[in-house]
Write a protein that holds these residues in place. Structure first.
Motif, mmCIF file in Angstrom:
data_model
loop_
_atom_site.group_PDB
_atom_site.id
_atom_site.type_symbol
_atom_site.label_atom_id
_atom_site.label_comp_id
_atom_site.label_asym_id
_atom_site.label_seq_id
_atom_site.Cartn_x
_atom_site.Cartn_y
_atom_site.Cartn_z
ATOM 1 N N ASP A 144 5.025 -12.818 0.050
ATOM 2 C CA ASP A 144 4.211 -14.016 -0.119
ATOM 3 C C ASP A 144 3.571 -14.321 1.237
ATOM 4 O OD1 ASP A 144 3.143 -16.565 -0.408
ATOM 5 O OD2 ASP A 144 4.743 -17.215 -1.761
ATOM 6 N N ALA A 147 3.299 -18.007 2.282
ATOM 7 C CA ALA A 147 4.587 -18.584 2.677
ATOM 8 C C ALA A 147 5.002 -18.072 4.056
ATOM 9 C CB ALA A 147 5.656 -18.236 1.636
ATOM 10 N N ARG A 150 2.938 -19.847 6.622
ATOM 11 C CA ARG A 150 3.359 -21.249 6.751
ATOM 12 C C ARG A 150 4.640 -21.360 7.575
ATOM 13 N NH1 ARG A 150 2.968 -22.093 1.903
ATOM 14 N NH2 ARG A 150 5.125 -21.799 1.232
ATOM 15 N N ARG A 151 5.609 -20.472 7.330
ATOM 16 C CA ARG A 151 6.873 -20.534 8.069
ATOM 17 C C ARG A 151 6.709 -20.135 9.527
ATOM 18 N NH1 ARG A 151 11.998 -21.353 6.148
ATOM 19 N NH2 ARG A 151 12.262 -21.397 8.406
ATOM 20 N N TRP A 266 17.344 -17.736 11.789
ATOM 21 C CA TRP A 266 15.975 -18.212 11.554
ATOM 22 C C TRP A 266 15.165 -17.155 10.801
ATOM 23 C CZ3 TRP A 266 11.309 -16.203 13.412
ATOM 24 C CH2 TRP A 266 10.183 -17.008 13.219
ATOM 25 N N ALA A 269 16.048 -17.007 7.123
ATOM 26 C CA ALA A 269 15.462 -18.105 6.360
ATOM 27 C C ALA A 269 13.994 -17.829 6.058
ATOM 28 C CB ALA A 269 15.616 -19.412 7.132
ATOM 29 N N VAL A 270 13.257 -17.269 7.040
ATOM 30 C CA VAL A 270 11.856 -16.924 6.824
ATOM 31 C C VAL A 270 11.732 -15.854 5.749
ATOM 32 C CG1 VAL A 270 9.786 -15.946 7.887
ATOM 33 C CG2 VAL A 270 11.181 -17.567 9.174
ATOM 34 N N ARG A 272 13.840 -15.097 3.336
ATOM 35 C CA ARG A 272 14.204 -15.599 1.999
ATOM 36 C C ARG A 272 13.022 -16.288 1.322
ATOM 37 N NH1 ARG A 272 19.125 -17.049 4.423
ATOM 38 N NH2 ARG A 272 18.376 -19.180 4.756
ATOM 39 N N GLU A 273 12.233 -16.982 2.119
ATOM 40 C CA GLU A 273 11.107 -17.711 1.544
ATOM 41 C C GLU A 273 9.905 -16.802 1.278
ATOM 42 O OE1 GLU A 273 8.426 -21.678 2.591
ATOM 43 O OE2 GLU A 273 10.460 -21.434 3.371
ATOM 44 N N ALA A 274 9.731 -15.772 2.107
ATOM 45 C CA ALA A 274 8.511 -14.961 2.018
ATOM 46 C C ALA A 274 8.655 -13.716 1.154
ATOM 47 C CB ALA A 274 8.066 -14.543 3.422
ATOM 48 N N ARG A 276 9.444 -11.366 -1.949
ATOM 49 C CA ARG A 276 9.518 -11.380 -3.411
ATOM 50 C C ARG A 276 9.754 -9.949 -3.893
ATOM 51 N NH1 ARG A 276 9.806 -15.833 -2.213
ATOM 52 N NH2 ARG A 276 8.464 -17.614 -2.679
#
Length: 683
Positions: A144, A147, A150-151, A266, A269-270, A272-274, A276
């Protein structure tokens, strides 16, 4: 006193200075491919000042402004523990480029973003070029991009350098930044309250006038990063640094580990969000990987791997000679025609010595350099194919198993294997080694590898004095001695003069892929041009000097300064069984190893009716011939190799060491061979 760095819009490349764009990233992320795609042939190659790490620069047009694109060495972090990390950190911290393009591999986000976290702390406008997206999609992985951007707080541009996908977007993004300025990124805030509190307290103590962002200095100090310690020495007295060190130890005794853990938390966490994963794509996922794993089971097998690697490298060397031979023959004919033409045009118009200097000195020197060019290009085409396909790392891994106990890394082993074709590219290939000492060891032992040029003399002399199967045994024995010398000298150097920054051999096995022919061609051209640019200014003049020594004052080598020097050195050669003519024949061999044979013909067979073989058998004994063969095989590297050694390691002292120790080693071995042969033949 104190320091706080807030994001702010900055103008890029103001004044007359060109915009400087730094290309940073881990090894094997497609950084070189992106560099080549952005710059084309507008590149130059050299070494970083005072370093043996390659430096590549190229020009890039950004909306009417010329930018300088600097390809930094591949690094996993900015802690300056390795030479590559030190060079990358020094450039980013001290030279402060206008923009950083962080090249991130979509297949290995978690590993790549560790370096990204450190780049974001530098206070330099940063963009992320996301590579390998096509391969990630083939494995069922989607990133993503929004995302991720953004992070990270910076623009993220997916690119595929091989197809050009995303390159226009990346250029436009850079052009926009150059035209209107861009805010420096906000540094990451790590999920460790104790660490963040310690960083905040250090920011109140660290002076603000240092070019590195204060947060980066604080974190580096907690990590006890050598580069950060050196930075702080310039702005903090020793007593203050010691006080801060005690405070850090009290608050975070596990500082280096704590910072690394916080960065990885850190990064996780990035990711996990980005990240897919397509469930529908899961059948694709792992199929190429499983095939690669099966191939690696064979390629890196402890029994099958070494002979397979040797066969691959041997095939590459053979192919390089086959590719280069026609062009070398054409160049040889061109220079022969040019020499004849110059002689025809100037005969009777200039002094004989001037004509001989032009034809046999200057033109011969230029020809020596020119004849090396096709071979070097062919060798580096082969190396480029190995590296771009992903096989280079596997070959280095296999060779390291055999060579590590002798103080040689696997990457050095590939260069040494190439040395059986030609020592010049073998020395140049040593730059792939992972540390300065590994490079030095590899460079210093490279001339002991018996290159193909020496076979001209070795084969002829062995055939004359050891006919039949004896010649094959002598040649096999010389190769065996050469291999033992390479391993023994490497072992000795790595435990004495070059003992120091020994480190375990760690190498990433990149995915297999089809080589990008454009990248490989650019790589071969860069290495060849780099050699020609430097060597032509040294080899050609040196050839003329050696020619003059063998010509003056009489115009005949038998009564030249070289002959006088041969008579002077004859007492040193006597224990080896050498007469002055054998000594003199070695001088041209320093220019080109095969040149010793025609010199022997001049010195022993001039005016004689018999051929060189019969003349040598009449003049020399078998012990003398064996001694000469051993000395000739291992004495000083040729001039082109010596010049390349000086270029690669940047040290005249080590170049002289290379020439000197090989000369002494050859002398000792020749004495043993002569003494042993005398005992054997006497019996």
């Amino acid at each position: 006193m104190g320091c706080h760095v807030a994001p702010q819009a900055v103008a890029i490349g103001t004044g007359q200075r060109p915009v400087v764009v730094a290309l940073a990233g881990n090894p094997n992320v497609g950084k070189s491919s992106l560099f080549n795609a952005l710059t084309g042939l507008r590149q130059r190659v050299g070494n970083w000042p005072g370093k043996t790490v390659e430096r590549r620069e190229g020009s890039l047009d950004l909306g009417g402004r010329t930018a300088l694109l600097v390809d930094l060495p591949g690094s996993y972090s900015l802690e300056s523990y390795t030479l590559e990390e030190s060079v990358t950190r020094q450039f980013l911290v001290e030279e402060r480029p206008d923009v950083i393009v962080d090249v991130v591999d979509a297949l290995h986000l978690e590993r790549n973003l560790y370096l990204t976290s450190q780049l974001l702390e530098l206070g330099i406008p940063t963009f992320v070029a996301l590579t390998m997206g096509d391969m990630a999609r083939a494995l069922g992985v989607e990133i993503d991009v929004d995302a991720l951007a953004r992070r990270l707080g910076v623009p993220v541009v997916p690119v595929v350098a091989a197809t050009g996908e995303g390159l226009d977007v990346l250029r436009r993004t850079l052009e926009s930044a150059v035209a209107g300025g861009v805010a420096a990124p906000s540094p990451p805030v790590y999920p460790d309250s104790t660490l963040e509190a310690l960083v905040a307290s250090l920011l109140r103590e660290i002076p603000c006038d240092h070019p590195v962002a204060g947060r980066r200095l604080a974190l580096g100090f907690i990590q006890q990063d050598p580069g950060t310690i050196r930075d702080l020495e310039a702005v903090l007295p020793e007593a203050e640094r010691e006080r801060l060190r005690r405070a850090v130890e009290a608050a975070a005794p596990d500082g280096p580990v704590r910072v690394a853990d916080a960065r990885y938390a850190w990064v996780a966490a990035v990711v996990r969000e980005a990240l897919r994963e397509r469930v529908a794509g899961r059948p694709l996922r792992g199929t190429p990987a499983r095939l690669a794993d099966r191939v690696d089971l064979v390629v890196t097998h402890p029994v099958v791997g070494p002979p397979l690697t040797a066969a691959t490298l041997a095939a590459g060397i053979w192919s390089a000679f086959q590719i280069a031979a026609p062009l070398q023959e054409w160049l040889d004919g061109l220079f022969a025609w040019l020499s004849v033409s110059v002689a025809g045009a100037l005969t009777g118009r200039v002094a004989p010595w001037t004509l001989a200097l032009l034809t046999d000195g200057v033109l011969a020197g230029v020809a020596t350099v020119a004849l090396f060019a096709p071979l070097i290009a062919a060798f580096f085409l082969f190396l480029g194919l190995l590296e771009d396909s992903g096989y280079f790392a596997r070959a280095a891994f296999v060779l390291d198993r055999l060579l590590s106990r002798f103080g040689l890394h696997g990457k050095a082993g590939i260069g040494l294997f190439i040395g059986y074709g030609c020592n010049v590219p073998a020395v140049m290939a040593a730059r792939t080694a992972s540390s300065r000492t590994a490079r030095l060891v590899s460079v210093l032992v490279s001339p002991l590898v018996i290159c193909s040029a020496r076979l001209v003399v070795i084969g002829f002399m062995a055939g004359v004095f050891f006919p039949g199967s004896g010649a094959a045994w002598v040649m096999a024995g010389l190769y065996a001695v050469g291999l033992v010398l390479v391993l023994s000298v490497a072992w000795l150097l790595s435990r004495t003069l070059l003992r120091g920054d020994e480190e375990p051999f760690l190498i990433e096995l990149p995915p297999y892929r089809m080589p990008r022919l454009r990248n490989v061609a650019v790589y071969a051209w860069q290495q060849t041009a780099h050699f020609l640019q430097r060597a032509v200014t040294v080899i050609a003049p040196m050839t003329a000097v050696v020619w003059a020594i063998a010509y003056f004052p009489s115009g005949s080598v038998e009564s030249s300064f070289a002959a006088w020097l041969g008579h002077l050195l004859e007492p040193l050669g006597r224990p080896l069984g050498f007469d002055w003519r054998m000594i003199v024949s070695l001088f041209p061999g320093f220019l080109a190893k095969e040149a010793s044979l025609p010199t022997l013909a001049v010195l022993y067979a001039a005016g004689a009716d018999q051929g060189l073989g019969a003349a040598l058998r009449a003049a020399l004994t078998v012990p003398q011939a064996l001694s000469y063969l051993v000395f000739y095989t291992f004495y000083t590297p040729c001039l082109a190799t010596a010049v390349t050694i000086r270029q690669e390691i940047g040290s005249t002292r080590w170049t002289l060491v290379s020439v000197g120790y090989s000369l002494l080693l050859a002398g000792g071995l020749a004495w043993v061979a002569h003494w042993g042969a005398l005992q054997l033949w006497a019996a």
